[in-house]
Design an enzyme around this catalytic site. Sequence first.
Site, PDB file in Angstrom:
ATOM      1  CD  GLU A   1      14.588 -19.506  -8.683  1.00 26.75           C
ATOM      2  OE1 GLU A   1      13.801 -20.448  -9.393  1.00 26.75           O
ATOM      3  OE2 GLU A   1      14.310 -18.459  -8.810  1.00 26.75           O
TER       4      GLU A   1
ATOM      5  NE  ARG B   1       4.329   1.789  -1.363  1.00 24.22           N
ATOM      6  CZ  ARG B   1       5.516   1.706  -0.228  1.00 24.22           C
ATOM      7  NH1 ARG B   1       6.719   2.042  -0.561  1.00 24.22           N
ATOM      8  NH2 ARG B   1       5.099   1.177   0.749  1.00 24.22           N
TER       9      ARG B   1
ATOM     10  CB  CYS C   1      -0.885   0.029   1.231  1.00 26.82           C
ATOM     11  SG  CYS C   1      -1.842  -1.567   1.333  1.00 26.82           S
TER      12      CYS C   1
ATOM     13  CG  HIS D   1      23.998 -41.132 -13.930  1.00 26.45           C
ATOM     14  ND1 HIS D   1      24.081 -42.232 -13.979  1.00 26.45           N
ATOM     15  CD2 HIS D   1      23.734 -40.797 -12.788  1.00 26.45           C
ATOM     16  CE1 HIS D   1      24.139 -42.720 -12.753  1.00 26.45           C
ATOM     17  NE2 HIS D   1      23.811 -41.875 -11.991  1.00 26.45           N
TER      18      HIS D   1
ATOM     19  CE  LYS E   1       6.931 -10.718 -11.211  1.00 25.13           C
ATOM     20  NZ  LYS E   1       8.110 -11.390 -10.757  1.00 25.13           N
TER      21      LYS E   1
ATOM     22  CD  GLU F   1      13.875 -15.479 -14.807  1.00 23.79           C
ATOM     23  OE1 GLU F   1      12.819 -15.304 -15.446  1.00 23.79           O
ATOM     24  OE2 GLU F   1      13.868 -15.719 -13.612  1.00 23.79           O
TER      25      GLU F   1
ATOM     26  CG  ASN G   1       2.054   0.269   3.909  1.00 21.42           C
ATOM     27  OD1 ASN G   1       1.810  -0.975   3.562  1.00 21.42           O
ATOM     28  ND2 ASN G   1       3.421   0.683   3.774  1.00 21.42           N
ATOM     29  N   GLY G   2       0.199  -1.972   5.908  1.00 19.29           N
ATOM     30  CA  GLY G   2       0.816  -2.878   7.095  1.00 19.29           C
ATOM     31  C   GLY G   2      -0.264  -4.079   7.214  1.00 19.29           C
TER      32      GLY G   2
ATOM     33  CE  LYS H   1      14.883 -15.572 -10.913  1.00 18.54           C
ATOM     34  NZ  LYS H   1      14.029 -16.551 -10.356  1.00 18.54           N
TER      35      LYS H   1
ATOM     36  CD1 TRP I   1       0.105  -5.799  -1.401  1.00 19.23           C
ATOM     37  CD2 TRP I   1      -0.223  -5.846  -3.581  1.00 19.23           C
ATOM     38  NE1 TRP I   1       0.542  -7.203  -1.997  1.00 19.23           N
ATOM     39  CE2 TRP I   1       0.255  -7.172  -3.174  1.00 19.23           C
ATOM     40  CE3 TRP I   1      -0.319  -5.608  -4.848  1.00 19.23           C
ATOM     41  CZ2 TRP I   1       0.953  -7.916  -4.047  1.00 19.23           C
ATOM     42  CZ3 TRP I   1       0.023  -6.474  -5.995  1.00 19.23           C
ATOM     43  CH2 TRP I   1       0.539  -7.658  -5.484  1.00 19.23           C
TER      44      TRP I   1
HETATM   45  O1  M6R Z   1       3.154 -16.271 -11.256  1.00 18.23           O
HETATM   46  P1  M6R Z   1       3.720 -17.312 -11.258  1.00 18.23           P
HETATM   47  O2  M6R Z   1       4.519 -17.675  -9.967  1.00 18.23           O
HETATM   48  O3  M6R Z   1       2.879 -18.560 -11.550  1.00 18.23           O
HETATM   49  O4  M6R Z   1       4.834 -17.497 -12.546  1.00 18.23           O
HETATM   50  C1  M6R Z   1       5.185 -18.667 -12.853  1.00 18.23           C
HETATM   51  C2  M6R Z   1       6.418 -18.475 -13.783  1.00 18.23           C
HETATM   52  O5  M6R Z   1       6.105 -18.040 -15.059  1.00 18.23           O
HETATM   53  C3  M6R Z   1       7.534 -17.472 -13.244  1.00 18.23           C
HETATM   54  O6  M6R Z   1       8.052 -18.036 -11.905  1.00 18.23           O
HETATM   55  C4  M6R Z   1       8.708 -17.242 -13.949  1.00 18.23           C
HETATM   56  O7  M6R Z   1       9.467 -18.445 -14.072  1.00 18.23           O
HETATM   57  C5  M6R Z   1       9.751 -16.121 -13.414  1.00 18.23           C
HETATM   58  N1  M6R Z   1      10.050 -15.282 -14.490  1.00 18.23           N
HETATM   59  C6  M6R Z   1      10.869 -16.753 -12.975  1.00 18.23           C
HETATM   60  O8  M6R Z   1      11.490 -15.662 -12.607  1.00 18.23           O
END
Ligand code: M6R
Length: 610
Positions: free
Chosen positions: A483, A27, A2, A506, A605, A490, A98-99, A487, A74
């Site tokens: 992960e 935000r 928020c 393997h 996103k 991407e 906010n909180g 990261k 939010w």
């Molecule tokens: O909103 P979601 O968590 O369902 O999204 C899933 C993936 O699209 C998301 O985690 C994507 O892999 C990100 N870009 C990772 O950083």
Amino acid sequence: MCGIVGYVGPEQAAPILLDGLRRLEYRGYDSAGLAVRGEGSIDVVRAVGKLRKLEGALRERPLPGRVGIGHTRWATHGRPSEVNAHPHVAGPVVVVHNGIIENHNELRERLVAAGCDVVSDTDTELVAHLVHLALKEEPSLEAAVRKTLSELHGAYAIAVLREDEPERIVVAKSASPLVLGVAEGEAYCASDIPALLPYTRDMIFLEDGEMAVLEAGEVRISTVAGEAVEREPEHIDWSPVMAEKAGFKHFMLKEIFEQPRAIEDTLRGRLDREGGDINGSELGLSDGDAAEVQRVVLLACGTSHHAALAGRYFIEQLAQVPAVVELASEFRGRNAVVGPGDLVVAVSQSGETLDTLVAAKEAKARGAKVLAVANVIGSAIPRMADAVFYTHAGPEIGVASTKCFTAQLVNLLLLALWLGRRKGTLPPEESRRLVEELARIPVLMKDTLQGTRQLVANLARRYLDARDVLFLGRGLSFPMALEGALKLKEISYVHAEGYAAGEMKHGPIALIDSRVPVIVLCPADSSYDRSLSNLEEAKARDARVIAIATEGDERARTASHDLVEVPAVDEVLTPLLTVLPLQLYAYYVADFKGTDVDQPRNLAKTVTVE
Ligand code: M6R
């Protein structure tokens, strides 16, 4: 998160408040509203959706006046709707907040029993009623707010107006941010610096446990206990763009460093430290539901899928319930065997990912119970689910998920602890120990981020030209290896693979030569010896080896070329720390390469397409 803005001075308040809210849009929010002291009364206008909806509403009902407060919401308690939007009103009192108020259930019961007409689902409205009740005994708004604060547990930044004190705003803060702005004949407050930059650069940062009375050209600060506080304003010379990112170069870096706060908010009110248990009321599941669970099926995509892989481990370890993890895109349309007795956990930051949504709907149609773990309140997956367990990471703006990932890990761990206690597989003393350690995690995350930042940036620089990077881990470190690789791929466009360390022999071992950095996660856990021999195997094949290991691990220091140390914690908590240097590594490689860190090419996103 928020956003709050407040103004008192000689100008019309509404345009200043609206402008401030616009500058806090980064935000994230789902609704907005203003309250302005007009002739004899405080008038409120609220609207769901973007600020242009609020502007439209204000064109129909302008709010003239020189004192006011504004808010972008939010959602945390209750869906995005006009009735849940701020400001909230109780009699002559108007509040924005906010909180998260942790003891909201207890307060609501008390206020309803006292005859208060509580109309929204929010915790904020309860604050307004408490101040209103306090005014029956207290002489001023300041005193009534002070009394109310002693009844609140949790995080808050509040701004409060009262009809009978027309020239004044009372604000208070605990854990949520609040900055005050001072200028000739004016006073401001806001959740964050950017809201105030066009109006003043002289700002005072309110500390936790402090409150202030704002009048035209005057700001009076005191502690909640009533002691006066003298604090000179600081001059802020940030540009508006720097201010939005709190001085960080990118939103992703800001969000990486926000993780201690995101985890604190996600844990807030959920740990029963005395009982060594999880406060299940937020989980939306009953003890009866726990008894019925025979299997847990976790569905997710991308980074959320990696959190789900860790979730399987938590659930099997702590609750000893069989658990499987499925990529939602591979689960849907497959006629998967799922049904009554299955608890399907749909993990999604956005709550809108199409594959996860469709997969969860299919599982529900076959009789499984669906629990959503999501960050966006009222999004599609929580709406279709039988129960929702929200992460409280706040809006994530960088496309690469960081703070929402660790918040998902925390929620899945809480779910496993809750289930373990109810299944009788987790002894109370063991659970009490884990709950205590979990409560310490935000501090340890902060230490890890601060302690590893420079070293990891140096490593990113040293291996900047690597075309391929391997990430290896076992047990809970395997999903973190996945992960780390995702990261890096991407945001830096460097080819990276995450592998279960035991699988290296393997196949992937053939890839290794002196040009391939290999990052091995080898915290002091039950796989430690085997992970370390994988590290040595990679080194023997000329790889440059970076170990992510527990502080003081001399074996890992000797065996590796570079060592990144994280604090010692219980095995189930290690991912919350080991993933942090991996996020930083990806960030610095991308930044040094000059890619678009926050908006990497080809990525969205939220993925709501096939
Ligand atoms: O909103 P979601 O968590 O369902 O999204 C899933 C993936 O699209 C998301 O985690 C994507 O892999 C990100 N870009 C990772 O950083």
